[in-house]
Enzyme design. Structure first.
Site, PDB file in Angstrom:
ATOM      1  N   LYS A  48       0.822  -1.213   0.000  1.00 37.58           N
ATOM      2  CA  LYS A  48       0.000   0.000   0.000  1.00 37.58           C
ATOM      3  C   LYS A  48       0.855   1.261   0.000  1.00 37.58           C
ATOM      4  O   LYS A  48       0.516   2.243  -0.665  1.00 37.58           O
ATOM      5  CB  LYS A  48      -0.955  -0.002   1.183  1.00 37.58           C
ATOM      6  CG  LYS A  48      -0.309   0.181   2.538  1.00 37.58           C
ATOM      7  CD  LYS A  48      -1.337   0.312   3.637  1.00 37.58           C
ATOM      8  CE  LYS A  48      -0.668   0.511   4.980  1.00 37.58           C
ATOM      9  NZ  LYS A  48       0.146   1.741   5.041  1.00 37.58           N
ATOM     10  N   THR A  49       1.960   1.246   0.754  1.00 35.86           N
ATOM     11  CA  THR A  49       2.830   2.424   0.795  1.00 35.86           C
ATOM     12  C   THR A  49       3.412   2.693  -0.585  1.00 35.86           C
ATOM     13  O   THR A  49       3.459   3.837  -1.046  1.00 35.86           O
ATOM     14  CB  THR A  49       3.959   2.229   1.819  1.00 35.86           C
ATOM     15  OG1 THR A  49       3.392   1.999   3.109  1.00 35.86           O
ATOM     16  CG2 THR A  49       4.867   3.452   1.874  1.00 35.86           C
ATOM     17  N   ASP A 239      -3.591   7.674   4.320  1.00 33.74           N
ATOM     18  CA  ASP A 239      -3.047   6.349   4.627  1.00 33.74           C
ATOM     19  C   ASP A 239      -3.717   5.790   5.895  1.00 33.74           C
ATOM     20  O   ASP A 239      -4.159   6.544   6.757  1.00 33.74           O
ATOM     21  CB  ASP A 239      -1.538   6.477   4.845  1.00 33.74           C
ATOM     22  CG  ASP A 239      -0.842   5.126   4.947  1.00 33.74           C
ATOM     23  OD1 ASP A 239      -1.416   4.119   4.489  1.00 33.74           O
ATOM     24  OD2 ASP A 239       0.283   5.086   5.478  1.00 33.74           O
ATOM     25  N   GLU A 240      -3.794   4.468   6.010  1.00 39.88           N
ATOM     26  CA  GLU A 240      -4.308   3.775   7.203  1.00 39.88           C
ATOM     27  C   GLU A 240      -5.676   4.334   7.622  1.00 39.88           C
ATOM     28  O   GLU A 240      -5.914   4.636   8.799  1.00 39.88           O
ATOM     29  CB  GLU A 240      -3.314   3.901   8.363  1.00 39.88           C
ATOM     30  CG  GLU A 240      -1.925   3.354   8.093  1.00 39.88           C
ATOM     31  CD  GLU A 240      -1.860   1.831   8.124  1.00 39.88           C
ATOM     32  OE1 GLU A 240      -2.929   1.180   8.136  1.00 39.88           O
ATOM     33  OE2 GLU A 240      -0.737   1.284   8.127  1.00 39.88           O
ATOM     34  N   GLN A 270      -7.763  -4.899   9.463  1.00 35.02           N
ATOM     35  CA  GLN A 270      -6.675  -4.608  10.393  1.00 35.02           C
ATOM     36  C   GLN A 270      -7.010  -3.424  11.299  1.00 35.02           C
ATOM     37  O   GLN A 270      -6.113  -2.781  11.844  1.00 35.02           O
ATOM     38  CB  GLN A 270      -5.383  -4.329   9.623  1.00 35.02           C
ATOM     39  CG  GLN A 270      -4.878  -5.526   8.831  1.00 35.02           C
ATOM     40  CD  GLN A 270      -3.509  -5.278   8.221  1.00 35.02           C
ATOM     41  OE1 GLN A 270      -2.498  -5.221   8.915  1.00 35.02           O
ATOM     42  NE2 GLN A 270      -3.470  -5.128   6.904  1.00 35.02           N
ATOM     43  N   ARG A 614       1.548 -11.384  10.124  1.00 34.66           N
ATOM     44  CA  ARG A 614       2.912 -10.874  10.349  1.00 34.66           C
ATOM     45  C   ARG A 614       3.942 -11.889   9.862  1.00 34.66           C
ATOM     46  O   ARG A 614       5.124 -11.559   9.699  1.00 34.66           O
ATOM     47  CB  ARG A 614       3.175 -10.622  11.845  1.00 34.66           C
ATOM     48  CG  ARG A 614       2.302  -9.596  12.568  1.00 34.66           C
ATOM     49  CD  ARG A 614       2.180  -8.290  11.847  1.00 34.66           C
ATOM     50  NE  ARG A 614       0.995  -8.302  10.987  1.00 34.66           N
ATOM     51  CZ  ARG A 614       0.783  -7.478   9.975  1.00 34.66           C
ATOM     52  NH1 ARG A 614       1.692  -6.566   9.664  1.00 34.66           N
ATOM     53  NH2 ARG A 614      -0.314  -7.549   9.244  1.00 34.66           N
TER      54      ARG A 614
END
Length: 694
Positions: A48-49, A239-240, A270, A614
């Site tokens: 995503k970044t 973002d987020e 998330q 993770r």
């Protein structure tokens, strides 16, 4: 005059960057088609970044002026990383780009336009410590109840912050989030809050929460400013988005303007920070807020094996309130995640430590490529002690080691005084917990204590104190007198007595997570039952507290030779080759209170999803079968029970007690470690008794 932007999938521009070559198909669509309101559902490990960075670079290469772009992130580090990556891509610095955290943007805009709503642009910013100090001052200036249970400044500060972020009254926040706080205290806390607001106004200061609140108020109350900013920020990228709170969601809606070029990136699966005020509904309701929304999905995961993703996808699909996603990967197939049932918490710690050493020795995996994740801090106690025992270096991410926590140190301080009546540090802790005793009184009492030859002499001494301090000293003396009259080899009962004698109420009125703190102390009580000598218990807890192999990590820098320990909340956004998710039993993970509320249960499941995603290569899910706390057989976590067995592999492990050292032996999955016993419970009690004797 309304401005128009040409919408095209294959623009006729001479780009420096080959976007088609640099991005996968999912990312490319976002970067080149992200006009109008866009929702980008970015699964774990999907880049995503990278997508956001290339979207900004794409806009700049199209000729969009940098000051027409607003890129909002959640941390300064993320903002700097994105800006630097944009500069590397374009090989120049886009001067004028509005990039930073919500708070950073609020600060900049209020200094420019704050006068529109009566804010002096030369305001000071109170950081977190400044805010706590000011609340503490306000608390000290108000007449408080004559007891030791009124909430301390830290908790009041958190209540005030939550009320600001959620735009709810103080009373509602306390009743909903902190029901343990006495109703009679609410009006006093409201007065402290008002005093806090008054002092900020008098000193021309804003705290972090004000930067958001006043920014939002500016957009609400000044139509001209709102229109000016919505015209200026032609493109808004967030973002987020799943971690935004109520105010942040409103800010983005206000800035959208008529063009509505708002692109938000996030993953509802998330969203795990409701305790901080984050609202998953912001991302879930984005299509309602922007009916013409285009939805993109980033489902190609670059982190995990297909087997790990299959388990994670299957788990999160049990949530009803979500967007549909299905992560997939091009990574090679590997072993299924392992589900490992262990006898108890100590055997669980044995297994995890032994497996880490095996992976290091046999597969060459470094310790810093492994992590152990847990739902709550108390679950790490036995593991930390086992790591200490085996001299395995570890770091605790973003928090204190078990024995360094304030509530643990408070309770142990009473026990240390029983072991050494001249322990000055422990007297300092114990005395300041009491009614009416401050630093000056503590020093006065200590001057008299240090001349005593025994604890009995101290407890019979008549100290010259004020009326209020005398009440506090009597409380401390009575409890210590009671403790020294008890069997000091029964440490578990000593701890329970401390809790029942007022400390449990102190916990409930002074911490924002009292149930977690009480769970820590319950686990400490269970752990102490292994000891017959107070001296040995105190020595081991001191070693656990000062273990040289462990340290606290606030950033991403991990020592080269250390395994990471982390709560799941602290692990979000990170990845490791090997992940252990421990203590997967009902009541611990998911948390017991989640069974009463579907929304809470879905957030717990999202935490399980975050934990499992993770892992890059290997995932171990462990749980203790037997619980010393309850004396019962545990129920494996609902999150395991709802999974089909084909998504994991059962490992069976048995402990051998024949040697001087605990060994963990891996046995064939078809072998039943309890096959020789007709009575599993009796078998357990015999094993546990033998372990305790050792």
């Amino acid at each position: 005059m309304k401005e128009y932007i040409l919408k095209t999938t294959e623009p006729d521009f001479n780009f420096k960057i080959d976007y088609r070559a640099e991005l996968n198909d999912e990312q490319y669509k976002v970067v080149t088609e992200g006009e109008g309101p866009c929702l980008v559902l970015a699964g774990a490990g999907s880049g995503k970044t990278r997508t956001l960075v290339y979207r900004v670079a794409y806009l700049l290469e199209k000729g969009v002026a940098p000051n027409r772009i607003l890129l909002v992130t959640f941390t300064n580090k993320a903002a700097k990383e994105m800006t630097s990556r944009i500069e590397l891509l374009l090989k120049n610095k886009p001067k004028g780009l509005w990039s930073g955290t919500f708070h950073h943007m609020g600060n900049r805009l209020l200094r420019i336009y704050g006068k529109e709503i009566g804010i002096d642009p030369n305001f000071n910013i109170l950081d977190s410590e400044d805010s706590k100090s000011l609340v503490k001052l306000c608390r000290s200036n108000i007449s408080l109840p004559d007891d030791k249970y009124f909430p301390k400044a830290d908790l009041i500060n958190k209540i005030i912050s939550l009320a600001a972020n959620l735009k709810d009254p103080i009373s509602d926040i306390i009743r909903r989030r902190f029901p343990q706080i006495d109703e009679d205290y609410i009006p006093i806390i409201e007065r402290i809050n008002q005093s806090y607001k008054d002092k900020k106004r008098q000193s021309n200061s804003l705290d972090f929460d004000d930067l958001l609140f006043e920014w939002n108020r500016l957009l609400l109350e000044s139509a001209s400013t709102r229109e000016k900013l919505s015209r200026q920020f032609k493109y808004i990228l967030v973002d987020e988005y799943q971690d935004t709170n109520h105010i942040q969601g409103e800010i983005i809606n206000h800035l959208a303007g008529t063009d509505q070029n708002v692109l938000v990136v996030g993953d509802d699966s998330q969203s795990i920070y409701s305790f901080r005020g984050a609202i998953v509904d912001n991302i879930l309701n984005f299509p309602k807020d922007f009916p013409e929304v285009k939805t993109f999905k980033l489902e190609t995961n670059y982190r995990s094996t297909p087997e790990i993703l299959k388990l994670a996808n299957t788990s999160i699909n049990c949530n009803k309130n979500k967007f549909e996603k299905n992560l997939h990967t091009s990574k090679k197939s590997a072993d299924k995640p392992a589900l490992v049932a262990l006898e108890d918490a100590y055997t669980q710690a044995d297994f995890i430590c032994q497996r880490m050493l095996d992976l290091q020795r046999e597969e060459g995996i470094n310790l810093n490529e492994m992590v152990v994740l847990f739902r709550a801090h108390f679950q790490s106690l036995e593991l930390e002690m086992e790591l200490n025992k085996r001299n395995i270096p570890y770091v605790m991410r973003g928090g204190l080691r078990f024995f360094e926590q304030a509530h643990i140190k408070d309770v142990i301080a009473y026990l240390r005084i029983l072991g050494n009546h001249l322990d000055e540090v422990s007297w300092q802790r114990v005395l300041q917990l009491q009614t009416g005793i401050g630093p000056a009184t503590v020093n006065n009492i200590w001057q008299q204590i240090q001349t005593a030859s025994s604890l009995e002499q101290i407890l019979t001494n008549q100290f010259k104190l004020s009326v209020k301090a005398s009440i506090g000293w009597t409380e401390a003396r009575n409890l210590l007198d009671k403790l020294q009259s008890m069997d000091v080899t029964d440490i578990s009962t000593l701890i329970k007595t401390i809790l029942k004698s007022g400390y449990e109420r102190i916990i409930k009125n002074n911490f924002d997570n009292p149930q977690d703190r009480l769970a820590d102390l319950e686990q400490l009580s269970v752990f102490s039952s292994r000891y017959e000598l107070l001296e040995k218990f105190l020595a081991d807890t001191a070693l656990g507290e000062g273990f040289k192999g462990s340290s606290i990590v606030e950033n991403n820098e991990v020592p080269e030779d250390a395994v990471a320990l982390s709560t799941i909340h602290q692990s979000k956004g990170l990845e490791w080759k090997v992940v252990f998710v421990m203590s997967l039993v009902d009541g611990q993970f998911p948390n017991m209170k989640a069974f009463d509320n579907r929304r809470d249960m879905e957030e717990e499941r999202r935490m399980f999803y975050v934990a499992t995603t993770r892992a890059q290569d290997q995932l171990y899910l462990t749980y203790p079968i037997f619980s010393y706390n309850s004396g019962n057989i545990n129920q494996v976590s609902q999150f395991i029970k709802e999974l089909p067995e084909e998504v994991y592999e059962k490992w069976q492990v048995k402990s051998e007690f024949s040697s001087d050292e605990d060994e963990v032996i891996y046995v064939d999955e078809n072998e039943d470690p309890f096959a020789d016993s007709d009575d599993v419970a009796t078998n357990f009690w015999q094993r546990m008794k033998k372990r305790q004797q050792r």
